[in-house]
Design a protein around this motif. Sequence first.
Motif, PDB file in Angstrom:
ATOM      1  N   HIS A 170     -16.106   6.378   0.161  1.00  0.00           N
ATOM      2  CA  HIS A 170     -14.654   6.443   0.073  1.00  0.00           C
ATOM      3  C   HIS A 170     -14.086   5.155  -0.509  1.00  0.00           C
ATOM      4  CE1 HIS A 170     -15.288   4.171   3.782  1.00  0.00           C
ATOM      5  NE2 HIS A 170     -14.056   3.710   3.633  1.00  0.00           N
ATOM      6  N   LEU A 171     -12.853   5.241  -0.966  1.00  0.00           N
ATOM      7  CA  LEU A 171     -12.053   4.087  -1.353  1.00  0.00           C
ATOM      8  C   LEU A 171     -10.932   3.932  -0.333  1.00  0.00           C
ATOM      9  CD1 LEU A 171     -11.654   4.615  -5.213  1.00  0.00           C
ATOM     10  CD2 LEU A 171     -13.065   2.883  -4.100  1.00  0.00           C
ATOM     11  N   ASP A 172     -10.707   2.737   0.149  1.00  0.00           N
ATOM     12  CA  ASP A 172      -9.601   2.515   1.072  1.00  0.00           C
ATOM     13  C   ASP A 172      -8.267   2.649   0.329  1.00  0.00           C
ATOM     14  OD1 ASP A 172     -11.727   1.799   2.771  1.00  0.00           O
ATOM     15  OD2 ASP A 172     -10.421   0.406   3.853  1.00  0.00           O
ATOM     16  N   ASP A 173      -7.246   3.067   1.062  1.00  0.00           N
ATOM     17  CA  ASP A 173      -5.915   3.245   0.501  1.00  0.00           C
ATOM     18  C   ASP A 173      -5.428   1.963  -0.179  1.00  0.00           C
ATOM     19  OD1 ASP A 173      -3.111   4.593   0.504  1.00  0.00           O
ATOM     20  OD2 ASP A 173      -2.810   2.626   1.418  1.00  0.00           O
ATOM     21  N   ALA A 174      -4.703   2.137  -1.288  1.00  0.00           N
ATOM     22  CA  ALA A 174      -4.183   0.981  -2.020  1.00  0.00           C
ATOM     23  C   ALA A 174      -2.662   0.934  -2.019  1.00  0.00           C
ATOM     24  CB  ALA A 174      -4.697   0.995  -3.460  1.00  0.00           C
ATOM     25  N   TRP A 175      -1.976   1.937  -1.420  1.00  0.00           N
ATOM     26  CA  TRP A 175      -0.523   1.897  -1.311  1.00  0.00           C
ATOM     27  C   TRP A 175      -0.096   0.864  -0.265  1.00  0.00           C
ATOM     28  CZ3 TRP A 175       1.805   4.069   3.319  1.00  0.00           C
ATOM     29  CH2 TRP A 175       3.194   3.870   3.379  1.00  0.00           C
ATOM     30  N   LEU A 176      -0.720   0.911   0.912  1.00  0.00           N
ATOM     31  CA  LEU A 176      -0.361  -0.008   2.002  1.00  0.00           C
ATOM     32  C   LEU A 176      -1.282  -1.212   2.060  1.00  0.00           C
ATOM     33  CD1 LEU A 176       1.269  -0.709   4.544  1.00  0.00           C
ATOM     34  CD2 LEU A 176      -0.261   0.797   5.846  1.00  0.00           C
ATOM     35  N   TRP A 177      -2.567  -0.990   1.869  1.00  0.00           N
ATOM     36  CA  TRP A 177      -3.532  -2.082   2.013  1.00  0.00           C
ATOM     37  C   TRP A 177      -3.726  -2.821   0.701  1.00  0.00           C
ATOM     38  CZ3 TRP A 177      -2.644  -2.058   6.622  1.00  0.00           C
ATOM     39  CH2 TRP A 177      -2.883  -1.006   7.500  1.00  0.00           C
ATOM     40  N   GLY A 178      -3.909  -4.125   0.803  1.00  0.00           N
ATOM     41  CA  GLY A 178      -3.913  -5.001  -0.358  1.00  0.00           C
ATOM     42  C   GLY A 178      -5.262  -5.195  -1.015  1.00  0.00           C
ATOM     43  N   GLU A 179      -5.391  -6.338  -1.679  1.00  0.00           N
ATOM     44  CA  GLU A 179      -6.503  -6.593  -2.576  1.00  0.00           C
ATOM     45  C   GLU A 179      -7.839  -6.787  -1.864  1.00  0.00           C
ATOM     46  OE1 GLU A 179      -8.840  -7.447  -5.907  1.00  0.00           O
ATOM     47  OE2 GLU A 179      -6.922  -6.404  -5.677  1.00  0.00           O
ATOM     48  N   ARG A 180      -7.837  -7.349  -0.656  1.00  0.00           N
ATOM     49  CA  ARG A 180      -9.105  -7.704  -0.003  1.00  0.00           C
ATOM     50  C   ARG A 180      -9.334  -6.890   1.263  1.00  0.00           C
ATOM     51  NH1 ARG A 180      -7.218 -13.891  -0.243  1.00  0.00           N
ATOM     52  NH2 ARG A 180      -5.318 -12.709   0.263  1.00  0.00           N
ATOM     53  N   LEU A 181     -10.549  -6.423   1.402  1.00  0.00           N
ATOM     54  CA  LEU A 181     -11.026  -5.814   2.643  1.00  0.00           C
ATOM     55  C   LEU A 181     -12.046  -6.767   3.244  1.00  0.00           C
ATOM     56  CD1 LEU A 181     -11.689  -2.136   1.440  1.00  0.00           C
ATOM     57  CD2 LEU A 181      -9.592  -3.052   2.480  1.00  0.00           C
ATOM     58  N   VAL A 182     -11.872  -7.124   4.507  1.00  0.00           N
ATOM     59  CA  VAL A 182     -12.743  -8.103   5.151  1.00  0.00           C
ATOM     60  C   VAL A 182     -13.364  -7.466   6.393  1.00  0.00           C
ATOM     61  CG1 VAL A 182     -12.895 -10.399   6.184  1.00  0.00           C
ATOM     62  CG2 VAL A 182     -11.294  -9.981   4.294  1.00  0.00           C
ATOM     63  N   SER A 183     -14.680  -7.458   6.468  1.00  0.00           N
ATOM     64  CA  SER A 183     -15.380  -6.800   7.576  1.00  0.00           C
ATOM     65  C   SER A 183     -16.369  -7.755   8.243  1.00  0.00           C
ATOM     66  CB  SER A 183     -16.130  -5.561   7.084  1.00  0.00           C
ATOM     67  OG  SER A 183     -15.230  -4.583   6.594  1.00  0.00           O
TER      68      SER A 183
ATOM     69  N   PHE B  29       4.624  -4.583  -0.073  1.00  0.00           N
ATOM     70  CA  PHE B  29       5.118  -5.037   1.229  1.00  0.00           C
ATOM     71  C   PHE B  29       5.145  -6.564   1.340  1.00  0.00           C
ATOM     72  CE2 PHE B  29       3.547  -0.778   1.724  1.00  0.00           C
ATOM     73  CZ  PHE B  29       4.448  -0.169   2.585  1.00  0.00           C
ATOM     74  N   CYS B  30       4.848  -7.250   0.260  1.00  0.00           N
ATOM     75  CA  CYS B  30       4.859  -8.716   0.267  1.00  0.00           C
ATOM     76  C   CYS B  30       6.136  -9.236  -0.386  1.00  0.00           C
ATOM     77  CB  CYS B  30       3.619  -9.260  -0.448  1.00  0.00           C
ATOM     78  SG  CYS B  30       2.068  -8.868   0.395  1.00  0.00           S
ATOM     79  N   SER B  31       6.278 -10.548  -0.431  1.00  0.00           N
ATOM     80  CA  SER B  31       7.484 -11.167  -0.980  1.00  0.00           C
ATOM     81  C   SER B  31       7.759 -10.672  -2.396  1.00  0.00           C
ATOM     82  CB  SER B  31       7.323 -12.691  -0.979  1.00  0.00           C
ATOM     83  OG  SER B  31       8.460 -13.322  -1.522  1.00  0.00           O
ATOM     84  N   GLY B  32       8.971 -10.189  -2.630  1.00  0.00           N
ATOM     85  CA  GLY B  32       9.336  -9.659  -3.932  1.00  0.00           C
ATOM     86  C   GLY B  32       9.080  -8.180  -4.086  1.00  0.00           C
ATOM     87  N   GLY B  33       8.378  -7.579  -3.112  1.00  0.00           N
ATOM     88  CA  GLY B  33       8.079  -6.161  -3.177  1.00  0.00           C
ATOM     89  C   GLY B  33       9.209  -5.305  -2.661  1.00  0.00           C
ATOM     90  N   ARG B  34       9.129  -4.014  -2.933  1.00  0.00           N
ATOM     91  CA  ARG B  34      10.203  -3.090  -2.567  1.00  0.00           C
ATOM     92  C   ARG B  34      10.402  -3.002  -1.062  1.00  0.00           C
ATOM     93  NH1 ARG B  34      10.685   2.478  -1.780  1.00  0.00           N
ATOM     94  NH2 ARG B  34       8.421   2.726  -1.993  1.00  0.00           N
TER      95      ARG B  34
END
Length: 380
Positions: free
Chosen positions: A247-260, A355-360
């Motif tokens: 699978h690919l993790d969602d990219a609408w809410l979750w950002g550039e890095r996945l850390v496990s 959801f970060c600074s400057g985002g909608r």
Amino acid sequence: MAIESVARTATNGFPTVRGAGNWRPRVAEPRRRCLASPSVEKTGRKRAPGLRALRCGLQLPAAHAAPRLRPDCLGGAMAAATVAEAPEVLQECGCKGIRTCLICERQRGGDPPWQLPPQNPERFTYCSHTGWAVGAQESDFEGWAFPFPGVTLIEDFVTREEEAELVRLMDRDPWKPSQSGRRKQDYGPKVNFRKRKLKAAGFRGLPSFSQEVVRRMGLYPNLEDFRPVEQCNLDYCPERGSAIDPHLDDAWLWGERLVSLNLLSSTVLSMTHEAPGSLLLCPAPPGSLEPLVEGVVAFSRSVLCQDVEVAIPLPRRSLLVLSGAARHQWQHAIHRRHITARRVCATFRELSAEFCSGGRQQELGQKLLQIAFSFQGRPT
């Protein structure tokens, strides 16, 4: 509380970080070896000031002393470092649709065809020193390689004692049945990815015992500004036939890095690519341990993307970071055959640009960050 070194360090004092693809961290050369070739779902801050210096632990420059997992943050004296078994093996599962585990398969009878290993994939093994995927031994592509950017592997991120205590604290809260034989604990907002809606109600933050883990992440290159707003704990067990589909993790809410953070046992993360086209390969002479440099090598062979599986060996107590192509283009999975003992994985996710600074939705993002970093969370 005495803490052993949680990362190999160099004479310049920076922790050893392995395998960031084309990105080269300011660290000393790690041991010149590749991890051995294995026998081979959609889910989606800056460093805290005033961190105390340790007499032992992460051996960083004085200005960047690493925090330790304090007894008051972790809930008391350390548990025995031999924690390896789940408190109980559930006799019910959370499987839906085509996904199954050993519990429901015993009820239905027989292994379904969609759980069988893929037929004759061209297997490659990720080398954390070079950042390239190398053809498996005794395969048609032995001695061939291609660049595999976007993977960073930090070994021994926590000590044995810290690992045992983290799992002990996780086990104090209930685990919910999940799909494919897994159990889970979620610390994050309620999200409907299909409708792209979320609710902060009920979200009380990341768990208190993760506070020092998150701060320690910020001491490593490429994670200085990592500010997770969600933590998902997954419990794998061979008795339940635990796995997770590609699978690919969602990219609408979750950002550039996945850390496990990988706890209790080693495993293998399997990467596949469904896009059409081919991967260009170049010779990787046996015994060559020098990093390969993309752009100055001669590519002279190719293989279909859909026929390739890249195995990333994950040592126990290691921290894995996926970004770039490894995050957005290559699907990741854990095969059932690679779960040989209890495994607990804590995955941390940051917010996307929206959801970060400057985002909608920056105001909502700021609210989620404030809640997350209160570290008062309970599983939702």
